[in-house]
Design a protein around this motif. Structure first.
Motif, PDB file in Angstrom:
ATOM      1  N   PHE A  43       3.058  -6.791 -10.877  1.00 45.04           N
ATOM      2  CA  PHE A  43       4.257  -6.324 -11.564  1.00 45.04           C
ATOM      3  C   PHE A  43       3.864  -5.418 -12.729  1.00 45.04           C
ATOM      4  O   PHE A  43       2.980  -5.745 -13.525  1.00 45.04           O
ATOM      5  CB  PHE A  43       5.062  -7.492 -12.124  1.00 45.04           C
ATOM      6  N   GLY A  44       4.528  -4.274 -12.838  1.00 40.22           N
ATOM      7  CA  GLY A  44       4.278  -3.373 -13.956  1.00 40.22           C
ATOM      8  C   GLY A  44       2.944  -2.685 -13.929  1.00 40.22           C
ATOM      9  O   GLY A  44       2.467  -2.207 -14.965  1.00 40.22           O
ATOM     10  N   GLY A  45       2.315  -2.587 -12.750  1.00 42.80           N
ATOM     11  CA  GLY A  45       1.015  -1.929 -12.648  1.00 42.80           C
ATOM     12  C   GLY A  45       1.067  -0.483 -13.110  1.00 42.80           C
ATOM     13  O   GLY A  45       2.006   0.246 -12.807  1.00 42.80           O
ATOM     14  N   LYS A  46       0.044  -0.063 -13.849  1.00 44.47           N
ATOM     15  CA  LYS A  46       0.053   1.272 -14.460  1.00 44.47           C
ATOM     16  C   LYS A  46      -0.100   2.408 -13.445  1.00 44.47           C
ATOM     17  O   LYS A  46       0.324   3.533 -13.699  1.00 44.47           O
ATOM     18  CB  LYS A  46      -1.060   1.367 -15.504  1.00 44.47           C
ATOM     19  N   PHE A  47      -0.720   2.131 -12.283  1.00 40.81           N
ATOM     20  CA  PHE A  47      -0.979   3.214 -11.329  1.00 40.81           C
ATOM     21  C   PHE A  47       0.323   3.722 -10.697  1.00 40.81           C
ATOM     22  O   PHE A  47       0.596   4.908 -10.694  1.00 40.81           O
ATOM     23  CB  PHE A  47      -1.942   2.738 -10.245  1.00 40.81           C
ATOM     24  N   SER A  48       1.158   2.808 -10.199  1.00 38.10           N
ATOM     25  CA  SER A  48       2.392   3.276  -9.542  1.00 38.10           C
ATOM     26  C   SER A  48       3.560   2.297  -9.641  1.00 38.10           C
ATOM     27  O   SER A  48       4.636   2.588  -9.129  1.00 38.10           O
ATOM     28  CB  SER A  48       2.113   3.572  -8.062  1.00 38.10           C
ATOM     29  N   SER A  59      -1.203  -4.806   9.073  1.00 37.65           N
ATOM     30  CA  SER A  59      -1.481  -3.996   7.898  1.00 37.65           C
ATOM     31  C   SER A  59      -2.229  -2.718   8.279  1.00 37.65           C
ATOM     32  O   SER A  59      -3.014  -2.696   9.232  1.00 37.65           O
ATOM     33  CB  SER A  59      -2.318  -4.791   6.898  1.00 37.65           C
ATOM     34  N   GLY A  60      -1.972  -1.656   7.531  1.00 32.00           N
ATOM     35  CA  GLY A  60      -2.617  -0.380   7.816  1.00 32.00           C
ATOM     36  C   GLY A  60      -2.983   0.368   6.550  1.00 32.00           C
ATOM     37  O   GLY A  60      -3.187  -0.225   5.487  1.00 32.00           O
ATOM     38  N   MET A  61      -3.042   1.682   6.672  1.00 30.84           N
ATOM     39  CA  MET A  61      -3.336   2.546   5.530  1.00 30.84           C
ATOM     40  C   MET A  61      -2.587   3.859   5.743  1.00 30.84           C
ATOM     41  O   MET A  61      -3.141   4.831   6.258  1.00 30.84           O
ATOM     42  CB  MET A  61      -4.834   2.783   5.380  1.00 30.84           C
ATOM     43  N   THR A  62      -1.333   3.874   5.377  1.00 35.08           N
ATOM     44  CA  THR A  62      -0.511   5.072   5.510  1.00 35.08           C
ATOM     45  C   THR A  62       0.183   5.358   4.190  1.00 35.08           C
ATOM     46  O   THR A  62       0.329   4.480   3.350  1.00 35.08           O
ATOM     47  CB  THR A  62       0.562   4.898   6.614  1.00 35.08           C
ATOM     48  N   CYS A  63       0.576   6.614   4.011  1.00 33.79           N
ATOM     49  CA  CYS A  63       1.325   7.049   2.830  1.00 33.79           C
ATOM     50  C   CYS A  63       0.397   7.360   1.659  1.00 33.79           C
ATOM     51  O   CYS A  63      -0.780   7.662   1.836  1.00 33.79           O
ATOM     52  CB  CYS A  63       2.364   6.001   2.451  1.00 33.79           C
ATOM     53  N   PHE A  64       0.917   7.302   0.454  1.00 31.18           N
ATOM     54  CA  PHE A  64       0.208   7.596  -0.786  1.00 31.18           C
ATOM     55  C   PHE A  64      -0.611   6.375  -1.184  1.00 31.18           C
ATOM     56  O   PHE A  64      -0.103   5.422  -1.753  1.00 31.18           O
ATOM     57  CB  PHE A  64       1.240   7.953  -1.864  1.00 31.18           C
ATOM     58  N   THR A  65      -1.889   6.391  -0.855  1.00 24.98           N
ATOM     59  CA  THR A  65      -2.749   5.253  -1.153  1.00 24.98           C
ATOM     60  C   THR A  65      -4.207   5.679  -1.154  1.00 24.98           C
ATOM     61  O   THR A  65      -4.589   6.640  -0.491  1.00 24.98           O
ATOM     62  CB  THR A  65      -2.534   4.117  -0.133  1.00 24.98           C
ATOM     63  N   THR A  66      -5.015   4.960  -1.903  1.00 26.06           N
ATOM     64  CA  THR A  66      -6.448   5.245  -1.944  1.00 26.06           C
ATOM     65  C   THR A  66      -7.261   4.224  -1.156  1.00 26.06           C
ATOM     66  O   THR A  66      -8.406   4.485  -0.800  1.00 26.06           O
ATOM     67  CB  THR A  66      -6.948   5.250  -3.405  1.00 26.06           C
TER      68      THR A  66
END
Length: 269
Positions: free
Chosen positions: A131-136, A224-231
């Motif tokens: 909650f409230g993470g600074k990255f996004s 689970s995958g790795m799609t969209c805006f992610t590192t």
């Protein structure tokens, strides 16, 4: 004279419903073209229509509507035929703005409900962002989101029982910038108190359930995958009430109501 034509009207909203569509029927009466909007989703939605500055002098719109599943808003938009070059091709975004949100503003989310962690019993995962993470996680839309450090191919389970009302699973794309924000594979579930769970960054063709399915808490629903805006690969989980506002929630078997970033949490129940 009347003509009926099924159209797909793409809309945007603060809930980032990119690529989703309302259904619309076009019909012509005398010198006016009318559009009726239909909600094709199992979740209710609030729709707001606003004429553009360049069109507000001649079109008429119903500015607000609440639509349950399959509800129709008749004559939502009225456009004089004289203002249309071709009545068979109406680009509605050239005449008005859409804003739409899933949910019912009259419903009250149950703040005391305890959720299951979104993975099988006995599994443990690291919290990448809480909650409230600074990255996004720093705006009303994502303030109460949690990112779990899952790997591509891991099983995602339902945190609460409900009805699946939207699935997107056709993307293989990801990148480190917001230009990929529309490419997330995701699955939405409506709960009986009107709240909605969003499971995001799923694998391509990773849904294990279908739209309209009733799922139980703890049931496998996606991969689970790795799609969209992610590192990195992860599951982005967020709960909403109407208006596109994220809401706080907590998990069964955990002493802390807010999971701490950097810690591992095991599902015990």
């Amino acid at each position: 004279m009347k003509k009926l034509l099924l159209l797909l009207i793409t809309f945007t909203s603060i809930q980032q419903f990119y690529g989703q569509s309302l259904k619309s029927y076009k019909h012509i009466e005398n010198d006016t073209v009318y559009l009726d909007f239909i909600n094709p989703f199992y979740a209710p939605m609030e729709v707001k229509l606003l004429p553009l500055d360049s069109t507000k002098g001649f079109i008429k719109v119903n500015p607000y509507s609440f639509l349950k599943y399959k509800d129709t808003l008749k004559k939502a938009v009225a456009i004089p035929i004289a203002r249309l070059a071709d009545t068979s091709k109406i680009h509605i975004q050239s005449y008005l703005k859409f804003k739409a949100n899933f949910g019912d503003s009259k419903s009250d989310a149950d703040n005391n409900h305890a959720y299951l962690l979104p993975y099988p019993k006995g599994k443990r995962y690291k919290i990448i962002q809480s909650f409230g993470g600074k990255f996004s996680h720093n705006d009303p839309h994502s303030k109460y989101a949690i990112d779990f450090g899952t790997k591509v191919g891991d099983t995602i389970t339902a945190v609460r029982s409900g009805k699946v009302f939207f699935i997107k699973e056709d993307s293989k794309e990801h990148c480190r910038t917001r230009k990929c924000i529309n490419t997330a594979n995701k699955l939405y579930i409506l709960h009986d108190d009107g709240s909605m769970a969003h499971y995001v960054h799923l694998d391509c063709e990773g849904a294990l359930v279908d739209v309209g399915d009733i799922v139980k808490a703890g049931q496998p629903i996606a991969i689970s995958g790795m799609t969209c805006f992610t590192t990195i690969p992860h599951l982005h989980l967020v709960l909403y009430k109407s208006g596109g506002l994220s809401i706080p929630f907590y998990f069964k078997g955990q002493k802390r109501k807010k999971l701490k970033q950097g810690r591992f949490y095991k599902r015990k129940l």
